[in-house]
Write an enzyme that holds these catalytic residues in place. Sequence first.
Site, short mmCIF file in Angstrom:
data_model
loop_
_atom_site.label_atom_id
_atom_site.label_comp_id
_atom_site.label_asym_id
_atom_site.label_seq_id
_atom_site.Cartn_x
_atom_site.Cartn_y
_atom_site.Cartn_z
N LEU A 145 0.70 -1.19 0.01
CA LEU A 145 0.12 -0.15 0.07
C LEU A 145 0.91 1.38 0.12
O LEU A 145 0.48 2.07 -0.58
CB LEU A 145 -0.84 -0.16 1.28
N CYS A 146 2.15 1.31 0.70
CA CYS A 146 2.92 2.31 0.71
C CYS A 146 3.48 2.69 -0.33
O CYS A 146 3.54 3.97 -0.85
CB CYS A 146 4.09 2.24 1.82
N THR A 147 3.70 1.52 -1.42
CA THR A 147 4.26 1.97 -2.73
C THR A 147 3.15 2.73 -3.53
O THR A 147 3.35 3.45 -4.47
CB THR A 147 4.82 0.58 -3.14
#
Length: 448
Positions: free
Chosen positions: A214-216
């Site tokens: 999700l952070c990417t």
Amino acid sequence: MTSESQTADYQNRRWQHIRKLLERSGPFCHPDFEASAEILNFIMNCCKVLIVGAGGLGCELLKDLALMGFKKLHIVDMDTIELSNLNRQFLFRRNDIGLPKAKCAVEFVNKRVPGCEAVAHHCAIQDLDEDFYRQFHIVVCGLDSIIARRWLNGMLVSLLQYNDDRSLDQSSVIPMVDGGTEGFKGNARVILPGMSACIECTLDLYPPQKTFPLCTIANTPRLPEHCIEYVKVIQWAKENPWGSSTTLDGDDPQHVVWVYEKAQERAMKHGIANVTYRLTQGVLKNIIPAVASTNAAIAAACATEVFKLASSCCVNMNNYMVLNMADGVYTYTFSAEKRPDCVACCNSTRVMKIDPDATLQYIYTKLCEDQAYLMKSPGITTVINGCNKTLYMSSIKSIEERTKDNLKKKLTDLGLFNGADILVADVTTPNTITIKLKFETLDVDMTK
């Protein structure tokens, strides 16, 4: 010439090429092959073949086998026809949208191939019992689900019978020919349950499902897939024009267009190219878009192997063929090896080495993540003092609530001991698997 003589002449001409394979010997024949006109009669009137899946591969398989002379064909598929199927599943037409795939495929082939007696089963493979599968001589798969493959593999293994000396009764073996495609890549394999490597023996050959952190996708997107996934996971819930209660449907053209356009906007913002409508569909449905030519090639290989098995006219492939048409055409065949400790097909007690201080959570995690098991949501039970005891089961919410505290407990606190059996059920197998616990002091953290 009378109509009867015309019919006879047509039948002779219709099968003349297949007769050349079956009614004379040759240098590539199987060592046990005996040329005979009766082989074609067996193929046409006796040999029962089950085709699993009526999608891109299934349509090709049904057509190929019917044109090879197989009449006793059954096909099982639980899906209905969608607009997106029509570009490669050639047995269907626009008027068939919304109808069962298996039934439409059978109606088309029975009409176009004289004498074919194909039968449709519009249901899940799990809805059919052992007696149903036991009636077939060969099973050929055109599935897009690893779980379904594993379940069917387990079913055919469960039908095996063994002699008093624990040797396999080969008359109980139902061969499975399995095909799979991903874009321009595909594979075909021949599985003789109990004799050669099965699906469970070679789970490491199947790629894990692709997911994106999700952070990417939120902060540092680098690929067009990241942009599509961002719209799918984050923007849809906030901005979709159909309301927050509407579920994203990868088969709805309006939904796909909306995600495609939003993903293009995000891609332009981050300098990313190649966001396409087709790629958007693939990410939304978590699939690699199918290619009709790959389906045709793999289905042809599978149908040829079915014909070999039914006739013994030639030695079968040994036993896994890979095809790659992404850059030119490349193919090779290798022998996948049978695992002596396979959870599905080994004819011996399955043993799990475990530390006496381990918790039930450790066993559950091992069943889900260890390459030997790779289960999805295993239910674990045991027998204590002649009574069944459910240790943990996540598939039924009420039982999960009642048993989730057991995950934190040590095995000894749950009444398990060295040599105790646990019974494991999962969606990947049709039968409960018995595993014997062997307590050993291991240098790993058993509390997780």
